[in-house]
Design an enzyme around this catalytic site. Structure first.
Site, PDB file in Angstrom:
ATOM      1  N   SER A  49       0.690  -1.338   0.042  1.00  0.00           N
ATOM      2  CA  SER A  49       0.345  -0.210   0.010  1.00  0.00           C
ATOM      3  C   SER A  49       0.955   1.325   0.668  1.00  0.00           C
ATOM      4  CB  SER A  49      -0.891  -0.007   1.057  1.00  0.00           C
ATOM      5  OG  SER A  49      -0.265  -0.215   2.866  1.00  0.00           O
ATOM      6  N   HIS A 275       0.061   5.862   5.863  1.00  0.00           N
ATOM      7  CA  HIS A 275      -0.063   6.220   4.835  1.00  0.00           C
ATOM      8  C   HIS A 275       0.653   7.067   4.441  1.00  0.00           C
ATOM      9  CE1 HIS A 275      -1.546   2.062   5.855  1.00  0.00           C
ATOM     10  NE2 HIS A 275      -1.144   1.729   4.014  1.00  0.00           N
TER      11      HIS A 275
END
Length: 389
Positions: A49, A275
């Site tokens: 990711s 993230h």
């Protein structure tokens, strides 16, 4: 980096409920005339990711939904800046086993994208192996809540367990994955990226990242151990390691928007927390291009921003805007372009709304005629289209 909700790491993170649910997800080319005389690089992007840019808009419409892949991930930025022909099989939640096995129904093993004709391969991978990093973040966050941010409860409970797993399990898995890549793409230049810093060296920011103060250094050490495993595996297999630690220092999740590369658990702009945001992905791309020495073509996003500014200049001159009005509106246009260029779309859209509000105020104060105001509002709609806002 942490796996999708179906993964082992997600089992631990589920204990956080909705609080941490979104933690998971998820000179080769020359510019100008010389570029046309040389075939584009065959570029394949692999990874998890952090490679797919889970949570960053817009989503790649060609990607499997489960992969949470963005068209603003670092592979797309690299391809755009170098003119490479990109095959992007990055997928949120991937670990090294997903190189050889299907991660989801209908999602082929990532290695299937490689061939003898592949010229360039990039990846971030390893953070999800054995569920170590996602589990560590979840458990340390839970411990931080229980302790009220005081002490080092996560380190006290888990000790060296996480780092031991990285050294004994993740490292050999990385070596195998990179060896497999080399076998499938023997001519390719292979780059393994490290993970940008999630937390600062000391202190932390408990309100945004609920990790006890004493566990900030503990998680930093774990992340360094993971990055070192990636580095050693790259060296062992003839790949290039792209170090992100030095360049990402001061851009962790505790920093303000526009500075941070990583979004925090609370108060961030990315629905997939912990993230990279679009700015972080762009900087990861820039670092990779620099380390690999890739030559670039003109940067298209910057070109769009320049086009917006040029359109405004032409409109202001044609409409004969008053100097004061022009100054106030031009300042807002520059802010829109600046935030869009950093990948901070939410902030850019906010500034676009501010621009429109300013046009309304200038009209109500009779500093703009009706045709001028309408022309400026048409400009704002076109600017939004040009900047993908």
């Amino acid at each position: 980096m942490p796996r999708t909700p179906a993964t082992t790491a997600a089992t631990s993170i589920a204990a956080l409920g909705s609080l941490l649910g979104s933690l998971l997800g998820a000179s080769l080319v020359t510019a100008g005339g010389a570029q046309a005389a040389r075939a584009a690089l065959e570029y394949v992007a692999l990874g998890d990711s952090y490679s797919s840019a889970a949570g960053v808009q817009p989503v790649d419409p060609t990607a499997p939904v489960a992969c949470q892949r963005s068209t603003r991930n670092y592979p797309h930025v690299i391809a755009r800046r170098t003119g490479a022909q990109l095959t992007d099989v990055t997928c949120g939640g991937a670990d090294t086993t997903d190189y050889r096995e299907a991660q989801h129904p209908g999602v082929a093993p990532q290695l299937d994208a490689l061939s003898a004709g592949t010229d360039l391969v990039t990846m971030t991978i390893g953070g999800n192996d054995s569920g170590v990093f996602g589990t560590a973040i979840a458990q340390c966050s839970l411990a931080g809540f229980r302790s009220g941010g005081v002490g080092s409860p996560c380190r006290d409970e888990h000790g060296s367990t996480y780092e031991d797993t990285v050294r004994t399990s993740t490292y050999p898995a990385l070596v195998r994955a990179l060896t497999d890549v080399r076998e499938r793409a023997p001519r390719a230049r292979v780059a393994a990226l490290g993970y940008p810093w999630i937390l600062p060296a000391t202190g932390g920011c408990f309100a945004s990242m609920p990790v006890a103060e004493g566990d900030v250094a503990y998680l930093r050490s774990l992340q360094h151990t993971l990055n070192d495993a990636v580095r050693r595996a790259a060296e062992a297999t003839g790949a290039t390691y792209v170090d992100m630690e030095q360049v990402s220092e001061g851009h962790d999740a505790c920093q303000p928007a526009g500075t941070r590369w990583i979004e925090p658990v609370f108060g961030g702009t990315n629905p997939v927390v912990v993230h990279p945001n679009a700015y972080g992905e762009a900087r990861m791309a820039a670092r990779t291009i620099d380390v690999l020495g890739l030559a670039t073509v003109p940067d298209q996003p910057a070109g769009r921003g320049a086009k917006v500014l040029k359109r405004y200049d032409a409109l202001a001159a044609h409409q004969h805007l008053r100097a004061g009005v022009d100054h106030r509106l031009r300042t807002r246009v520059r802010a829109i372009v600046r935030y869009a260029g950093l990948g901070l779309d939410s902030d850019a859209r906010t500034r676009l709304g501010t621009f429109r509000d300013q046009v309304t105020r200038e009209r109500r104060a009779d500093r703009l005629t009706r045709p001028q105001a309408e022309a400026l509002k048409r400009f704002s709609r076109r600017a939004a289209e040009l900047l993908d806002l």
